[in-house]
Motif scaffolding. Structure first.
Motif, mmCIF file in Angstrom:
data_model
loop_
_atom_site.group_PDB
_atom_site.id
_atom_site.type_symbol
_atom_site.label_atom_id
_atom_site.label_comp_id
_atom_site.label_asym_id
_atom_site.label_seq_id
_atom_site.Cartn_x
_atom_site.Cartn_y
_atom_site.Cartn_z
ATOM 1 N N VAL A 141 12.066 -10.434 -8.155
ATOM 2 C CA VAL A 141 10.528 -9.795 -7.665
ATOM 3 C C VAL A 141 10.257 -10.624 -6.505
ATOM 4 O O VAL A 141 9.510 -8.873 -6.713
ATOM 5 N N ALA A 142 9.737 -11.381 -5.966
ATOM 6 C CA ALA A 142 9.482 -11.564 -4.863
ATOM 7 C C ALA A 142 9.824 -9.748 -3.848
ATOM 8 O O ALA A 142 9.073 -9.830 -2.901
ATOM 9 N N VAL A 143 11.501 -9.864 -3.468
ATOM 10 C CA VAL A 143 11.857 -9.679 -3.304
ATOM 11 C C VAL A 143 11.054 -7.788 -3.856
ATOM 12 O O VAL A 143 11.254 -7.143 -2.753
ATOM 13 N N ALA A 144 11.160 -7.673 -4.979
ATOM 14 C CA ALA A 144 11.099 -5.966 -4.655
ATOM 15 C C ALA A 144 9.091 -5.343 -4.858
ATOM 16 O O ALA A 144 8.957 -4.233 -4.092
ATOM 17 N N VAL A 145 8.912 -6.582 -4.526
ATOM 18 C CA VAL A 145 7.402 -6.218 -4.218
ATOM 19 C C VAL A 145 6.899 -6.033 -2.887
ATOM 20 O O VAL A 145 6.347 -5.356 -2.459
ATOM 21 N N ALA A 146 7.552 -6.903 -2.244
ATOM 22 C CA ALA A 146 7.739 -6.714 -0.012
ATOM 23 C C ALA A 146 7.862 -5.576 -0.515
ATOM 24 O O ALA A 146 8.280 -4.986 0.861
ATOM 25 N N ALA A 147 9.396 -5.547 -0.741
ATOM 26 C CA ALA A 147 9.569 -3.559 -0.488
ATOM 27 C C ALA A 147 9.347 -2.629 -1.103
ATOM 28 O O ALA A 147 8.794 -1.996 -0.089
ATOM 29 N N HIS A 148 8.459 -2.455 -2.114
ATOM 30 C CA HIS A 148 7.398 -1.337 -2.506
ATOM 31 C C HIS A 148 6.739 -1.651 -0.764
ATOM 32 O O HIS A 148 5.973 -0.447 -0.822
ATOM 33 N N LEU A 149 5.617 -2.594 -1.206
ATOM 34 C CA LEU A 149 4.555 -2.987 -0.228
ATOM 35 C C LEU A 149 5.719 -2.302 1.984
ATOM 36 O O LEU A 149 4.534 -1.475 2.259
ATOM 37 N N LEU A 150 6.107 -2.621 1.848
ATOM 38 C CA LEU A 150 6.569 -2.069 3.075
ATOM 39 C C LEU A 150 6.975 -0.397 3.404
ATOM 40 O O LEU A 150 6.534 0.021 3.968
ATOM 41 N N ASP A 151 7.341 -0.498 2.047
ATOM 42 C CA ASP A 151 7.779 1.436 2.062
ATOM 43 C C ASP A 151 6.724 2.299 2.558
ATOM 44 O O ASP A 151 6.549 3.141 2.961
ATOM 45 N N LEU A 152 5.462 0.908 1.197
ATOM 46 C CA LEU A 152 4.348 2.225 2.056
ATOM 47 C C LEU A 152 3.286 1.356 3.425
ATOM 48 O O LEU A 152 2.668 3.080 3.926
ATOM 49 N N VAL A 153 4.119 0.832 3.585
ATOM 50 C CA VAL A 153 3.446 1.173 5.122
ATOM 51 C C VAL A 153 3.605 2.227 6.181
ATOM 52 O O VAL A 153 3.394 2.918 7.497
ATOM 53 N N GLY A 154 4.883 2.694 5.518
ATOM 54 C CA GLY A 154 5.569 4.045 6.525
ATOM 55 C C GLY A 154 5.647 3.343 7.524
ATOM 56 O O GLY A 154 6.002 5.008 8.427
ATOM 57 N N GLU A 155 5.975 2.526 8.538
ATOM 58 C CA GLU A 155 6.542 2.021 9.679
ATOM 59 C C GLU A 155 8.379 2.370 10.541
ATOM 60 O O GLU A 155 8.484 0.819 9.175
ATOM 61 N N PRO A 156 8.961 3.229 10.592
ATOM 62 C CA PRO A 156 10.363 2.336 10.250
ATOM 63 C C PRO A 156 11.115 1.604 10.978
ATOM 64 O O PRO A 156 11.836 1.162 10.662
ATOM 65 N N ASP A 157 10.483 0.977 11.764
ATOM 66 C CA ASP A 157 10.773 -0.251 12.638
ATOM 67 C C ASP A 157 10.544 -1.649 11.664
ATOM 68 O O ASP A 157 10.805 -2.604 11.937
ATOM 69 N N VAL A 180 2.270 -13.336 -5.113
ATOM 70 C CA VAL A 180 2.183 -13.410 -4.103
ATOM 71 C C VAL A 180 2.917 -13.595 -2.841
ATOM 72 O O VAL A 180 2.854 -13.074 -1.595
ATOM 73 N N ALA A 181 4.180 -14.172 -3.069
ATOM 74 C CA ALA A 181 4.850 -14.001 -2.824
ATOM 75 C C ALA A 181 6.248 -12.881 -1.946
ATOM 76 O O ALA A 181 6.390 -12.764 -0.264
ATOM 77 N N GLY A 182 6.005 -12.020 -2.159
ATOM 78 C CA GLY A 182 6.169 -10.357 -1.699
ATOM 79 C C GLY A 182 5.131 -10.382 -0.976
ATOM 80 O O GLY A 182 5.485 -9.834 0.209
ATOM 81 N N VAL A 183 4.272 -9.985 -1.408
ATOM 82 C CA VAL A 183 2.812 -9.505 -0.473
ATOM 83 C C VAL A 183 3.044 -10.780 0.724
ATOM 84 O O VAL A 183 3.033 -9.951 1.943
ATOM 85 N N LEU A 184 3.116 -12.198 1.285
ATOM 86 C CA LEU A 184 3.554 -12.829 1.962
ATOM 87 C C LEU A 184 4.404 -11.934 3.201
ATOM 88 O O LEU A 184 4.438 -12.086 4.046
ATOM 89 N N ALA A 185 5.496 -11.892 2.687
ATOM 90 C CA ALA A 185 7.125 -11.537 2.677
ATOM 91 C C ALA A 185 6.419 -9.800 3.322
ATOM 92 O O ALA A 185 7.164 -10.052 4.649
ATOM 93 N N ALA A 186 5.444 -9.147 2.708
ATOM 94 C CA ALA A 186 5.614 -8.064 4.023
ATOM 95 C C ALA A 186 4.505 -8.345 4.893
ATOM 96 O O ALA A 186 4.300 -7.247 5.709
ATOM 97 N N VAL A 197 -3.560 -8.566 -0.424
ATOM 98 C CA VAL A 197 -3.377 -7.111 -0.871
ATOM 99 C C VAL A 197 -4.180 -6.456 0.682
ATOM 100 O O VAL A 197 -3.786 -5.546 1.539
ATOM 101 N N CYS A 198 -5.539 -6.757 0.715
ATOM 102 C CA CYS A 198 -6.589 -6.449 1.925
ATOM 103 C C CYS A 198 -6.353 -6.684 3.459
ATOM 104 O O CYS A 198 -6.091 -6.368 4.170
ATOM 105 N N ALA A 199 -5.288 -7.886 3.480
ATOM 106 C CA ALA A 199 -5.092 -8.832 4.565
ATOM 107 C C ALA A 199 -3.631 -7.830 4.703
ATOM 108 O O ALA A 199 -3.194 -7.564 5.891
ATOM 109 N N HIS A 200 -3.159 -7.473 3.857
ATOM 110 C CA HIS A 200 -1.861 -6.647 4.018
ATOM 111 C C HIS A 200 -2.049 -5.344 4.579
ATOM 112 O O HIS A 200 -1.126 -4.027 5.741
ATOM 113 N N GLY A 201 -2.999 -4.638 4.444
ATOM 114 C CA GLY A 201 -3.451 -3.205 4.500
ATOM 115 C C GLY A 201 -3.774 -3.487 5.894
ATOM 116 O O GLY A 201 -4.337 -2.409 6.599
ATOM 117 N N VAL A 202 -4.772 -4.288 6.083
ATOM 118 C CA VAL A 202 -5.693 -4.722 7.733
ATOM 119 C C VAL A 202 -3.952 -4.384 8.530
ATOM 120 O O VAL A 202 -4.135 -3.860 9.584
#
Length: 581
Positions: free
Chosen positions: A16-32, A84-90, A442-447
């Motif tokens: 579940v943590a891995v899936a949350v992290a992958a979802h958030l990283l996809d939203l970032v939209g940065e190929p790197d 929470v762990a997924g957000v931290l990883a992202a 989530v706010c910190a990740h958006g920043v």
């Protein structure tokens, strides 16, 4: 949220943590982001054997805090620590990329679900280990002690059967609300302190007379009393599935150019990938300070803007030295400047701070920033390239004049209150501040996503997030835990059982010395005859995973197995939950 499939090569230790992290990283939209390796395991540096979400909740204190109001440890029926762990990883991946831009050699980031659980409990852990007494720590007291709080955590049901959550941010609104419903003033006064402190203690014992008062009133009358008094009420949704929200944060790029330099040049990382970045934070309570806290743990310099005399939360017991332990948990290490926003000089002082900052974040009420002349459009000319972040309660989900956006109202309306409860309990918010913590993360990740976009485009931007949008990030579905998912009471504590107890209940019965067909009541009675440590070897031999449940955060902080993830000074605090290499 629809869980996305993790990218190829991503670890699947905590799915579940891995899936949350992958979802958030996809939203970032940065190929790197694909160039940074990331890993999420269950225990990280802890030397406690952890193999799933329930074990983490049991060992790290979540069951203890969530269950305080009910008088017994209880699991959250959602994978909250994993989320929470997924957000931290992202966050870690984004921070690593920012560090690379400043010259650091960072290739991988690692975090764990256990560390995520400890971070989510930071305020409760600080209070339990400070000098003063924390009324919520230790073994839970019986539900309803001192006048009756419903075991589910939601004490209010109207005459027509509407379960609802109430919010009153000051004593005057609280008193007026109950007076309009005809409650006895003495009962109302006795209930205020416990109601006010429920965010801090995760408990709430109210006079039974208050529950009786609302049971005599239809919900239309309750709503009218709330409207007239300035309080807020919302029905508790029975559907656990979250509303559809595309992203927990949104980024709106500014049209003008901005700076792209992040930090000072360096060739290696010291665990502080945001070193050299400056954040100005004007926030209270949990959500906004948590966002600033995470950015500080990643190495940013954070300056808090507080009113003259300092944030009133600084003086709320229990104290750690001269400062509230709960306040210190999210604000230690931040520089502080006091500003009177009501004056032109004060507003100019904020603009001067922002002129040298990379990020300005706040969690003010809707419309306040515009009234002060400190909204995004007001500050953009001051600092081209600024990342402006607003952490709100509801965002735009409930229109331009939403009810006050606080944790329990958001849990109630988002369906999270239904999702965290077992199927045989009515929906009710957890008194552990789930969305406050997740909203700050989530706010910190958006920043971080906005800072990465600034590197690529040369433009700053506005980040909008909310408690409501953060709540939708928690994966959930219909149904909750069954009887064997609840901690098993022993003579001296509780044991959380692994999935084997559900899948093959006969294994559990035989491990306790019973016949394979023994029922739940017989198993429960047998378990209470011996202490926890006596049962663990037999359960292990039978192939039933079992984790002793933490029933005191103070004891947890003294446990050498948790020492690698905690620092203990005036109070215990989680260390930064990332390892960069």
């Amino acid at each position: 949220m629809t869980l996305c499939v993790p990218r190829a090569g991503a670890p699947a230790t905590a799915p579940v943590a891995v899936a949350v992290a992958a979802h958030l990283l996809d939203l970032v939209g940065e190929p790197d982001t694909a160039s940074v390796g990331w890993e999420i395991d269950w225990q990280g540096p802890l030397t406690v054997p952890l193999a799933d979400e329930r074990a983490v909740q049991a060992a790290c204190g979540i069951m203890h805090v969530h269950g305080r109001a009910a008088g017994r440890p209880a699991p959250l029926a959602v994978d909250y620590a994993s989320t929470v762990a997924g957000v931290l990883a992202a966050q870690g991946v984004c921070a690593a990329l920012l560090a690379r831009a400043a010259g650091a050699d960072v290739k991988r980031v690692r975090t764990s679900v256990g560390q995520a659980a400890l971070l989510a409990l930071a305020q409760y852990l600080a209070a339990a280990t400070a000098d003063g007494d924390d009324p919520g720590d230790g073994l839970p007291s019986p539900a309803g002690a001192g006048g009756g709080h419903a075991p589910t955590g939601c004490p209010f049901v109207s005459a027509d059967g509407v379960r609802f959550e109430l919010e009153a941010l000051d004593a005057e609104r609280w008193l007026d609300f109950w007076q309009l419903l005809g409650a006895d003033r003495a009962d109302t006064g006795r209930g205020w302190r416990s109601f006010q402190q429920r965010f801090a203690t995760a408990t709430c014992s109210l006079p039974l007379a208050l529950s009786a008062t609302v049971r005599r009133a239809p919900f239309t009358a309750v709503q009218s009393a709330a409207d007239r008094s300035g309080a807020a009420v919302l029905p508790v949704r029975e559907d656990p599935l979250p509303p559809t929200v595309t992203s927990p944060w949104t980024l709106t790029p500014f049209s003008g150019p901005g700076g792209t330099t992040i930090g000072r040049p360096r060739t290696s990382t010291d665990g502080a990938p945001l070193r050299g970045l400056r954040v100005v934070e004007s926030a209270r309570r949990v959500q906004g300070p948590m966002a600033g806290h995470v950015l500080r743990l990643l190495g940013a310099d954070v300056v808090r803007v507080e009113p003259p005399g300092g944030d009133p939360m600084r003086g709320i017991p229990p104290m750690a030295g001269t400062t509230s332990a709960r306040f210190s948990a999210l604000n230690a290490g931040k520089a502080v400047t006091e500003v009177d926003f009501t004056t032109d000089a004060g507003r100019q002082a904020v603009r001067e701070l922002v002129s040298e900052a990379d990020v300005f974040l706040h969690n003010w009420a809707p419309g306040k920033a515009a009234r002060l002349g400190l909204d995004a459009d007001d500050l953009r000319p001051v600092r081209p390239g600024l990342v402006y972040a607003w952490a709100s309660g509801w965002g735009d989900a409930l229109g331009p004049e939403p009810p006050v956006g606080t944790d329990y109202l958001v849990q109630a309306h988002s369906g999270l209150a239904a999702a965290v409860r077992p199927v045989d309990e009515p929906p009710a918010p957890s008194l552990m501040t789930l969305t406050d913590v997740l909203g700050g993360l989530v706010c910190a990740h958006g920043v971080l996503a906005a800072l990465l976009a600034r590197l690529r485009t040369g433009r700053g931007g506005r980040v909008d997030s909310s408690l409501y949008s953060a709540a939708t990030l928690v994966p959930r579905g219909p149904g909750g835990p069954v009887a064997t998912d609840r901690p098993l009471r022993t003579r001296d504590g509780y044991i959380a059982l692994g999935p084997q107890a559900r899948e093959r209940p006969g294994l559990l019965a035989r491990a306790l010395g019973l016949g394979p067909s023994a029922g739940a009541d017989t198993i429960a009675s047998r378990a209470r005859t011996r202490p926890t440590t006596d049962w663990l070897p037999g359960l292990a031999a039978a192939g039933v995973a079992a984790t002793p449940v933490c029933t005191s955060l103070a004891d947890l902080a003294r446990d050498a197995r948790f020492a690698p993830a905690l620092v203990v000074a005036d109070h215990a605090a989680p260390r930064a939950p990332w390892e960069f290499s």
